[in-house]
Design a protein around this motif. Structure first.
Motif, PDB file in Angstrom:
ATOM      1  N   MET A 207       0.829  -1.201   0.000  1.00  0.00           N
ATOM      2  CA  MET A 207       0.000   0.000   0.000  1.00  0.00           C
ATOM      3  C   MET A 207       0.867   1.256   0.000  1.00  0.00           C
ATOM      4  O   MET A 207       0.602   2.216  -0.743  1.00  0.00           O
ATOM      5  CB  MET A 207      -0.931   0.004   1.219  1.00  0.00           C
ATOM      6  N   LEU A 208       1.915   1.267   0.815  1.00  0.00           N
ATOM      7  CA  LEU A 208       2.817   2.422   0.854  1.00  0.00           C
ATOM      8  C   LEU A 208       3.533   2.593  -0.486  1.00  0.00           C
ATOM      9  O   LEU A 208       3.769   3.726  -0.927  1.00  0.00           O
ATOM     10  CB  LEU A 208       3.826   2.256   1.990  1.00  0.00           C
ATOM     11  N   SER A 209       3.883   1.481  -1.131  1.00  0.00           N
ATOM     12  CA  SER A 209       4.526   1.566  -2.451  1.00  0.00           C
ATOM     13  C   SER A 209       3.602   2.244  -3.451  1.00  0.00           C
ATOM     14  O   SER A 209       4.025   3.091  -4.251  1.00  0.00           O
ATOM     15  CB  SER A 209       4.906   0.170  -2.939  1.00  0.00           C
ATOM     16  N   ALA A 210       2.310   1.876  -3.413  1.00  0.00           N
ATOM     17  CA  ALA A 210       1.344   2.488  -4.324  1.00  0.00           C
ATOM     18  C   ALA A 210       1.181   3.976  -4.033  1.00  0.00           C
ATOM     19  O   ALA A 210       1.093   4.800  -4.953  1.00  0.00           O
ATOM     20  CB  ALA A 210       0.005   1.766  -4.206  1.00  0.00           C
ATOM     21  N   LEU A 211       1.142   4.336  -2.758  1.00  0.00           N
ATOM     22  CA  LEU A 211       1.010   5.747  -2.395  1.00  0.00           C
ATOM     23  C   LEU A 211       2.229   6.547  -2.850  1.00  0.00           C
ATOM     24  O   LEU A 211       2.107   7.679  -3.321  1.00  0.00           O
ATOM     25  CB  LEU A 211       0.845   5.878  -0.879  1.00  0.00           C
ATOM     26  N   LYS A 212       3.408   5.941  -2.705  1.00  0.00           N
ATOM     27  CA  LYS A 212       4.628   6.660  -3.088  1.00  0.00           C
ATOM     28  C   LYS A 212       4.690   6.860  -4.595  1.00  0.00           C
ATOM     29  O   LYS A 212       5.122   7.912  -5.085  1.00  0.00           O
ATOM     30  CB  LYS A 212       5.861   5.906  -2.602  1.00  0.00           C
ATOM     31  N   LEU A 213       4.248   5.867  -5.372  1.00  0.00           N
ATOM     32  CA  LEU A 213       4.220   6.014  -6.825  1.00  0.00           C
ATOM     33  C   LEU A 213       3.300   7.156  -7.250  1.00  0.00           C
ATOM     34  O   LEU A 213       3.567   7.849  -8.236  1.00  0.00           O
ATOM     35  CB  LEU A 213       3.757   4.704  -7.472  1.00  0.00           C
ATOM     36  N   ALA A 214       2.217   7.347  -6.486  1.00  0.00           N
ATOM     37  CA  ALA A 214       1.252   8.390  -6.828  1.00  0.00           C
ATOM     38  C   ALA A 214       1.676   9.768  -6.331  1.00  0.00           C
ATOM     39  O   ALA A 214       1.102  10.781  -6.749  1.00  0.00           O
ATOM     40  CB  ALA A 214      -0.116   8.045  -6.251  1.00  0.00           C
ATOM     41  N   ALA A 215       2.662   9.826  -5.428  1.00  0.00           N
ATOM     42  CA  ALA A 215       3.073  11.104  -4.836  1.00  0.00           C
ATOM     43  C   ALA A 215       4.007  11.859  -5.780  1.00  0.00           C
ATOM     44  O   ALA A 215       4.883  11.262  -6.413  1.00  0.00           O
ATOM     45  CB  ALA A 215       3.764  10.858  -3.502  1.00  0.00           C
ATOM     46  N   ALA A 216       3.818  13.167  -5.861  1.00  0.00           N
ATOM     47  CA  ALA A 216       4.699  14.008  -6.669  1.00  0.00           C
ATOM     48  C   ALA A 216       5.976  14.319  -5.900  1.00  0.00           C
ATOM     49  O   ALA A 216       6.054  14.125  -4.683  1.00  0.00           O
ATOM     50  CB  ALA A 216       3.973  15.301  -7.050  1.00  0.00           C
ATOM     51  N   ALA A 217       6.980  14.814  -6.607  1.00  0.00           N
ATOM     52  CA  ALA A 217       8.277  15.096  -5.985  1.00  0.00           C
ATOM     53  C   ALA A 217       8.177  16.177  -4.912  1.00  0.00           C
ATOM     54  O   ALA A 217       8.968  16.190  -3.966  1.00  0.00           O
ATOM     55  CB  ALA A 217       9.277  15.515  -7.059  1.00  0.00           C
ATOM     56  N   ASP A 218       7.215  17.096  -5.067  1.00  0.00           N
ATOM     57  CA  ASP A 218       7.065  18.188  -4.097  1.00  0.00           C
ATOM     58  C   ASP A 218       6.007  17.865  -3.038  1.00  0.00           C
ATOM     59  O   ASP A 218       5.442  18.769  -2.420  1.00  0.00           O
ATOM     60  CB  ASP A 218       6.706  19.492  -4.805  1.00  0.00           C
ATOM     61  N   GLU A 219       5.723  16.579  -2.822  1.00  0.00           N
ATOM     62  CA  GLU A 219       4.754  16.142  -1.809  1.00  0.00           C
ATOM     63  C   GLU A 219       5.461  15.236  -0.803  1.00  0.00           C
ATOM     64  O   GLU A 219       5.465  14.005  -0.949  1.00  0.00           O
ATOM     65  CB  GLU A 219       3.585  15.409  -2.472  1.00  0.00           C
ATOM     66  N   PRO A 220       6.066  15.831   0.227  1.00  0.00           N
ATOM     67  CA  PRO A 220       6.898  15.040   1.143  1.00  0.00           C
ATOM     68  C   PRO A 220       6.117  14.214   2.156  1.00  0.00           C
ATOM     69  O   PRO A 220       6.655  13.240   2.696  1.00  0.00           O
ATOM     70  CB  PRO A 220       7.737  16.099   1.860  1.00  0.00           C
ATOM     71  N   VAL A 222       3.467  11.598   3.725  1.00  0.00           N
ATOM     72  CA  VAL A 222       2.809  10.355   3.320  1.00  0.00           C
ATOM     73  C   VAL A 222       1.299  10.566   3.259  1.00  0.00           C
ATOM     74  O   VAL A 222       0.634  10.104   2.327  1.00  0.00           O
ATOM     75  CB  VAL A 222       3.176   9.212   4.286  1.00  0.00           C
ATOM     76  N   PHE A 223       0.759  11.263   4.247  1.00  0.00           N
ATOM     77  CA  PHE A 223      -0.684  11.511   4.293  1.00  0.00           C
ATOM     78  C   PHE A 223      -0.927  13.017   4.178  1.00  0.00           C
ATOM     79  O   PHE A 223      -0.746  13.756   5.129  1.00  0.00           O
ATOM     80  CB  PHE A 223      -1.290  10.953   5.575  1.00  0.00           C
ATOM     81  N   GLY A 224      -1.282  13.423   2.976  1.00  0.00           N
ATOM     82  CA  GLY A 224      -1.553  14.838   2.742  1.00  0.00           C
ATOM     83  C   GLY A 224      -0.837  15.396   1.545  1.00  0.00           C
ATOM     84  O   GLY A 224      -1.323  16.320   0.896  1.00  0.00           O
ATOM     85  N   GLY A 225       0.348  14.872   1.242  1.00  0.00           N
ATOM     86  CA  GLY A 225       1.081  15.359   0.080  1.00  0.00           C
ATOM     87  C   GLY A 225       1.972  16.537   0.414  1.00  0.00           C
ATOM     88  O   GLY A 225       2.924  16.441   1.175  1.00  0.00           O
ATOM     89  N   ALA A 226       1.657  17.709  -0.164  1.00  0.00           N
ATOM     90  CA  ALA A 226       2.483  18.897   0.048  1.00  0.00           C
ATOM     91  C   ALA A 226       2.400  19.384   1.487  1.00  0.00           C
ATOM     92  O   ALA A 226       3.374  19.884   2.050  1.00  0.00           O
ATOM     93  CB  ALA A 226       2.058  20.003  -0.913  1.00  0.00           C
ATOM     94  N   THR A 227       1.231  19.253   2.100  1.00  0.00           N
ATOM     95  CA  THR A 227       1.052  19.604   3.520  1.00  0.00           C
ATOM     96  C   THR A 227       0.397  18.418   4.219  1.00  0.00           C
ATOM     97  O   THR A 227      -0.416  17.705   3.621  1.00  0.00           O
ATOM     98  CB  THR A 227       0.159  20.850   3.689  1.00  0.00           C
ATOM     99  N   PRO A 228       0.719  18.187   5.478  1.00  0.00           N
ATOM    100  CA  PRO A 228       0.165  17.008   6.158  1.00  0.00           C
ATOM    101  C   PRO A 228      -1.313  17.179   6.464  1.00  0.00           C
ATOM    102  O   PRO A 228      -1.824  18.294   6.579  1.00  0.00           O
ATOM    103  CB  PRO A 228       0.984  16.938   7.452  1.00  0.00           C
ATOM    104  N   TYR A 229      -2.001  16.035   6.550  1.00  0.00           N
ATOM    105  CA  TYR A 229      -3.363  16.065   7.057  1.00  0.00           C
ATOM    106  C   TYR A 229      -3.368  16.757   8.418  1.00  0.00           C
ATOM    107  O   TYR A 229      -2.446  16.591   9.220  1.00  0.00           O
ATOM    108  CB  TYR A 229      -3.902  14.651   7.236  1.00  0.00           C
ATOM    109  N   SER A 230      -4.431  17.489   8.702  1.00  0.00           N
ATOM    110  CA  SER A 230      -4.584  18.123  10.014  1.00  0.00           C
ATOM    111  C   SER A 230      -5.380  17.202  10.942  1.00  0.00           C
ATOM    112  O   SER A 230      -6.070  16.275  10.495  1.00  0.00           O
ATOM    113  CB  SER A 230      -5.316  19.459   9.878  1.00  0.00           C
ATOM    114  N   VAL A 231      -5.299  17.486  12.221  1.00  0.00           N
ATOM    115  CA  VAL A 231      -6.087  16.724  13.198  1.00  0.00           C
ATOM    116  C   VAL A 231      -7.572  16.902  12.910  1.00  0.00           C
ATOM    117  O   VAL A 231      -8.352  15.940  12.977  1.00  0.00           O
ATOM    118  CB  VAL A 231      -5.746  17.177  14.630  1.00  0.00           C
TER     119      VAL A 231
END
Length: 323
Positions: A207-220, A222-231
């Motif tokens: 699952m993490l491999s699939a998420l990483k393949l879908a993530a862009a280079a400027d999305e550091p 894991v959950f949220g992409g460019a900015t993290p999910y908030s509480v």
């Protein structure tokens, strides 16, 4: 307020006997409730006693304060005086709350339905800029849910996780590529770094491999992409899962307890070292694992060598990965 009633004006006048009397006053203090028709923040005393957890929280705070004063020479008390005078109340300890396999399946299926919900039509779709019915209603929550279930991470640890903390090609002690997650000390509640080996959950690694393949280079993140999910975002999603999508009763902490319960009690995952290794993955002591999780859940198949197999949710996790 209490000190003024008992003629204590400076810290040096605090004695062990007075501390003990203050503890009695804290225990006797009743709950406060909002005043009906009153001003905002106005509260009245009730006849209900406060819980031992509430009293103990205040006692811990006071101990911290008094010990700081003791080290500064502001009180004539020893560490033992403070500990003896402010003993915590006994608290009933129930078994850890965790989800059964059927509830875990129901939760993951509810999360998948949540993530596939789309708007009937949007302005962008009406303008012909994207196909109708392809705009997601919500940010995906199923991967976040599965991650907490299969790692036992705390909510805050998962929210702050970046791809730099995930090594999907890390090797185990036999040289197999299994992957691992490295949590920095700054991210953990105990301020101790720890490593979570993904050999206990190959489905999570996929699952993490699939998420990483879908993530862009400027999305550091894991959950949220460019900015993290908030509480607020994950709590709102949890509320929707419960109210609209048929999820069983849960909170994010109960997912951590579920992971700890299955890791500690599954004989095929860690073998004879189950208590020690599960405690190390969760980031708490062996004593905590033994007291709260050992023997809580029985009936896990001996040939279940991964966490998803022990929880009986491998098809559900693979479905999330495919989605």
């Amino acid at each position: 307020e209490w000190c003024s009633r008992h003629a204590i004006r400076v810290t040096s006048e605090i004695t062990r006997a007075k501390l003990s009397a203050f503890r009695d006053a804290l225990i006797a203090k009743t709950k406060l409730s909002a005043t009906k028709g009153g001003r905002r923040g106005q509260r009245d005393a009730t006849e209900r006693r406060r819980s031992p957890l509430s009293v103990n929280r205040e006692l811990r705070t006071l101990k911290t304060l008094l010990n700081a004063w003791r080290q500064a020479g502001l009180v004539q008390l020893t560490r033992d005086d403070i500990a003896d005078a402010l003993k915590a109340l006994p608290v009933p300890r129930e078994q850890a709350t965790y989800l059964q396999p059927a509830e875990i399946r129901k939760l993951l299926e509810a999360a998948e339905r949540h993530d596939t919900a789309v708007f009937a039509a949007t302005r962008t779709e009406h303008a012909g800029l994207r196909p109708p019915g392809t705009t997601r209603r919500y940010q995906p929550i199923a991967p976040f849910t599965a991650f907490l279930l299969l790692t036992g991470c705390r909510r805050g640890e998962a929210l702050a996780l970046t791809w730099a903390d995930v090594d999907l090609d890390a090797l185990d002690h036999e040289g197999r590529r299994v992957g691992e997650i490295r949590l920095k000390a700054a991210l953990t509640k105990t301020k101790q770094a720890r490593t979570i080996g993904l050999e206990v959950s190959p489905a999570l690694r996929a699952m993490l491999s699939a998420l990483k393949l879908a993530a862009a280079a400027d999305e550091p993140f894991v959950f949220g992409g460019a900015t993290p999910y908030s509480v607020d975002l994950v709590e709102s999603a949890r509320a929707r899962l419960l109210l609209e999508y048929g999820a069983p009763k849960f909170d994010w902490q109960s997912l951590r307890s579920t992971a700890a319960t299955f890791l500690t009690n599954a004989p095929g995952i860690f073998g004879a070292a189950t208590v020690y290794l599960s405690a190390r993955q969760l980031g708490h002591s062996v004593a905590v694992a033994e007291r709260h999780y050992l023997g809580v859940h029985r009936g896990i198949a001996r040939d279940a060598r991964t966490l998803e197999n022990a929880m009986q949710v491998e098809p559900q996790v693979h479905a999330l990965t495919k989605a």
